[in-house]
Design a protein around this motif. Structure first.
Motif, mmCIF file in Angstrom:
data_model
loop_
_atom_site.group_PDB
_atom_site.id
_atom_site.type_symbol
_atom_site.label_atom_id
_atom_site.label_comp_id
_atom_site.label_asym_id
_atom_site.label_seq_id
_atom_site.Cartn_x
_atom_site.Cartn_y
_atom_site.Cartn_z
ATOM 1 N N LEU B 4 -19.036 5.343 72.366
ATOM 2 C CA LEU B 4 -18.517 6.664 72.004
ATOM 3 C C LEU B 4 -19.589 7.717 72.245
ATOM 4 O O LEU B 4 -20.734 7.547 71.822
ATOM 5 C CB LEU B 4 -18.132 6.694 70.525
ATOM 6 C CG LEU B 4 -16.966 5.832 70.074
ATOM 7 C CD1 LEU B 4 -16.749 6.006 68.578
ATOM 8 C CD2 LEU B 4 -15.705 6.216 70.829
ATOM 9 N N GLU B 117 -9.621 10.899 69.888
ATOM 10 C CA GLU B 117 -9.390 10.594 71.299
ATOM 11 C C GLU B 117 -9.590 9.111 71.606
ATOM 12 O O GLU B 117 -8.978 8.571 72.510
ATOM 13 C CB GLU B 117 -10.357 11.412 72.172
ATOM 14 C CG GLU B 117 -9.969 12.874 72.253
ATOM 15 C CD GLU B 117 -11.042 13.734 72.933
ATOM 16 O OE1 GLU B 117 -10.734 14.888 73.256
ATOM 17 O OE2 GLU B 117 -12.186 13.251 73.117
ATOM 18 N N ASN B 118 -10.476 8.498 70.810
ATOM 19 C CA ASN B 118 -10.777 7.088 71.061
ATOM 20 C C ASN B 118 -10.060 6.153 70.095
ATOM 21 O O ASN B 118 -10.321 4.950 70.085
ATOM 22 C CB ASN B 118 -12.289 6.866 71.005
ATOM 23 C CG ASN B 118 -13.006 7.581 72.149
ATOM 24 O OD1 ASN B 118 -13.111 7.048 73.246
ATOM 25 N ND2 ASN B 118 -13.423 8.819 71.915
#
Lengths: 424, 424
Positions: B4, B117-118
């Motif tokens: 990340l 988003e992840n």
């Protein structure tokens, strides 16, 4: 002719009486120019002058004049002789004292009364004067009355001038009996005057420390003022380590102490310097000061002495600025030259004091006075009365009645001696 | 799980975008608490948070909270875990910069966006917080939001508080979405929180001078303030000779320089002292200052160090007062103790930075922060970003995007590591 002497008890009682007008809760005098208390003091004075059958006139600058006509007194004179004037001012600084200015007016009043009581005739007309607005005042124009009489202030200087409450100077002047529309008619011509003599408290310690009751002023100090701005760098009071600072207040502190040192080291004790005002920006507890402005003032009996102390300071200040990485900006505000008092008037005063058996001290006046402006118009002199503790512009301001009585007699005799000796 | 990372371009564009709200003609930030610009910034933030489908709530002190619920993510947990919170503040000082406070909020927003988003799931609920009124402000209550959340400010502290224009704090608070009537409900209980982490600019030069991109704060400075009054004797600037003066401003200047010297001489560079305010009376060009008051501030990482510098100064100040014949009066204004950051949080931050290959510096925060108040409630930590030129609280305040990106990644990874390691 019998020996003329002032009445000390009467003087003392009038100091008390006038001292009630404008007296505040702390015992100080709040009789600033054109305030209700100051207007009341003017009415009190005019009433006393009319009791002496004097011709009382308020001029266009609201100065109060009271005239006593000349009489032949023996010697023939070609035509009419000019006026011998004497007096001081009634206004005070905020929370000031009972003597500054007022004493000079009261002694002038006493002289007029003694002359009347004794039926004394003089060759010159005598005029008592109480000048308007001698002290720094809310309109920003000190020695207002004497500057107008001597032609240094004109109609244009009044335009748009207001106090902090928005009151126009011209309106305040009208309320005091002045006439702004015909303002310049207050000016007097040199040929109208033969001499001017003012009694004032010393406001210092020189007479008291020497045990001398009467001072004869030789010169009135010059006053030099400049505004000094120190520009450093405002920054966060926590995160800026000591080594990374350009603290304008610390640099200013060092410069102010250098100024004090330059004045202390000057050989003349009559060269004095003061930093009376300081303004700090942004002036927040958690921000390193970025800019400091202060007003520096120097007084001395000659321009040279003022210049010597100033130069000694400036060299050190530049070095401090360079070492601390701050910028120094200097702006001239005032350069009022020293004024010499008239030697003949001073000699007459010293001689009359000696005849009365009083010791005198010749000394420079460290404060400005109406006499400094009158000196540009006529032979002028000043007599000083010792100030207890050297205190002035405060409720504790005081002078001893013994000293006041002596100085009043010197004033009376000196005016009569000038009347004798001056042939114009 | 993939690596990340934050999006530096997005952070940079948001710094610009938020930096337009309250920007003044000099390029500075006028976003003082509860002004229209500050309210606009709040709306901007809430819109961004809602775009991330976060649960946005404005509490009774007008703090903005945005919550992201926990999910199981592998490990079983007994009941619900408390919140991991992170954020800073949106308000600025007058004519301040774009980074102080705002950067910490924007990086917290970036973390929330990367998590979404992840599709990252956390064991603890995550809450972004933007505290109200961290900076000194017209209502005189700084770190307003965090003090309320940690139970240090209550309803009674709001009573009658107004700014210089007469606006009531309670009205300004309502306009920002707060609720003065239920004010104390903004308080959070220790059991609701697992940790708090704040990113802020350093506002000093230590990281920059060492070329280190990320600071891990070990303690937040103590702040000690007192009001010092120097009582001398006001007197006439002309008639009082240099030797007869008790000049309060000269005495104060000497004391202020002694204070600077005491701080410079202290062995810890994190012991700093500032005299930020000075007030002089009567502050007239022709009167010797009779009374000077200044605020003295000391900061240090322990109470002992603050005490050492203070004692060193006080001894010198007393000697100066005695020598100059002035009186010294001291009054305590503030004695805010230093606050240690949580060692576990600091260790996690340093370890995550090391994994990312970034050098870190453990340092004390020389400014106060919301984290100092949150530390009384939960494990708290701070990360610092280098400040260009050490400048802060001014339009020139700036940090490099490379340093910001690194610190943001340390924030992101540290929050996830805390989420892993903390079992309550």
């Amino acid at each position: 002719m019998k020996e003329l002497r002032v009445n000390a008890a009467r003087i003392e009682s009038r100091i008390r009486e006038l001292g009630e007008i404008g007296r505040n809760a702390q015992g100080g005098m709040d009789r600033t120019t054109f305030t209700p208390a100051e207007l009341e003091a003017r009415e009190w004075l005019k009433a006393r002058l009319r009791e002496l059958a004097l011709d009382v006139r308020v001029d266009e600058a609201a100065n109060i004049w009271a005239r006593r006509e000349a009489a032949a007194r023996g010697r023939p004179v070609e035509g009419e002789l000019p006026v011998i004037a004497f007096g001081s001012h009634l206004d005070s600084v905020p929370n000031g004292g009972r003597y500054d200015g007022a004493l000079g007016v009261l002694l002038a009043l006493e002289v007029m009364q003694v002359l009347r009581e004794n039926g004394v005739e003089t060759r010159h007309p005598f005029e008592l004067v109480s000048f308007s607005a001698e002290e720094p005042n809310p309109f920003g124009l000190s020695t207002f009355g004497s500057r107008t009489v001597s032609g240094k202030l004109g109609r244009r200087d009044l335009e748009g001038v207001r106090d902090a409450h928005g009151t126009l100077l011209v309106d305040a002047l009208r309320a005091a009996g002045g006439d702004p529309d015909r303002f310049e008619e207050a000016r007097r011509r040199p040929e109208e005057l033969a001499a001017f003599l003012e009694v004032h408290i010393e406001q210092g310690l020189r007479l008291l420390e020497r045990g001398i009751p009467v001072g004869v002023v030789s010169a009135i100090t010059g006053i030099y003022r400049e505004s000094v701005t120190v520009v450093g760098e405002a920054n966060h009071a926590g995160t800026t380590l000591m080594g990374n600072r350009k603290d304008a207040l610390m640099a200013a502190s060092e410069m102010m102490l250098a100024f004090e040192a330059a004045c202390r080291e000057h050989p003349s004790e009559e060269t004095v310097g003061t930093i009376g005002t300081i303004e700090n920006r942004p002036n927040a507890a958690n921000i390193i000061p970025g800019e400091v402005r202060f007003h520096l003032e120097l007084r001395g009996k000659t321009r040279e002495e003022i210049g010597e102390a100033l130069d000694a300071w400036a060299a050190r200040a530049e070095a401090i600025a360079a070492r601390r990485g701050v910028r120094l900006e200097r702006k001239l505000l005032l350069d009022q030259h020293p004024v010499r008092m008239d030697p003949l008037v001073a000699d007459v005063c010293a001689a009359e004091a000696a005849k009365l058996g009083y010791e005198t001290l010749a000394l420079g006046s460290m404060a400005g006075h109406d006499a400094a402006h009158m000196a540009s118009l006529t032979r002028s002199g000043m007599l000083f009365v010792p100030s207890l503790g050297g205190k002035s512009h405060c409720p504790e301001e005081e002078s001893r009645i013994e000293d006041i009585e002596k100085t009043a007699n010197v004033l009376l005799q000196s005016l009569l001696a000038l009347d004798d000796q001056l042939n114009r």
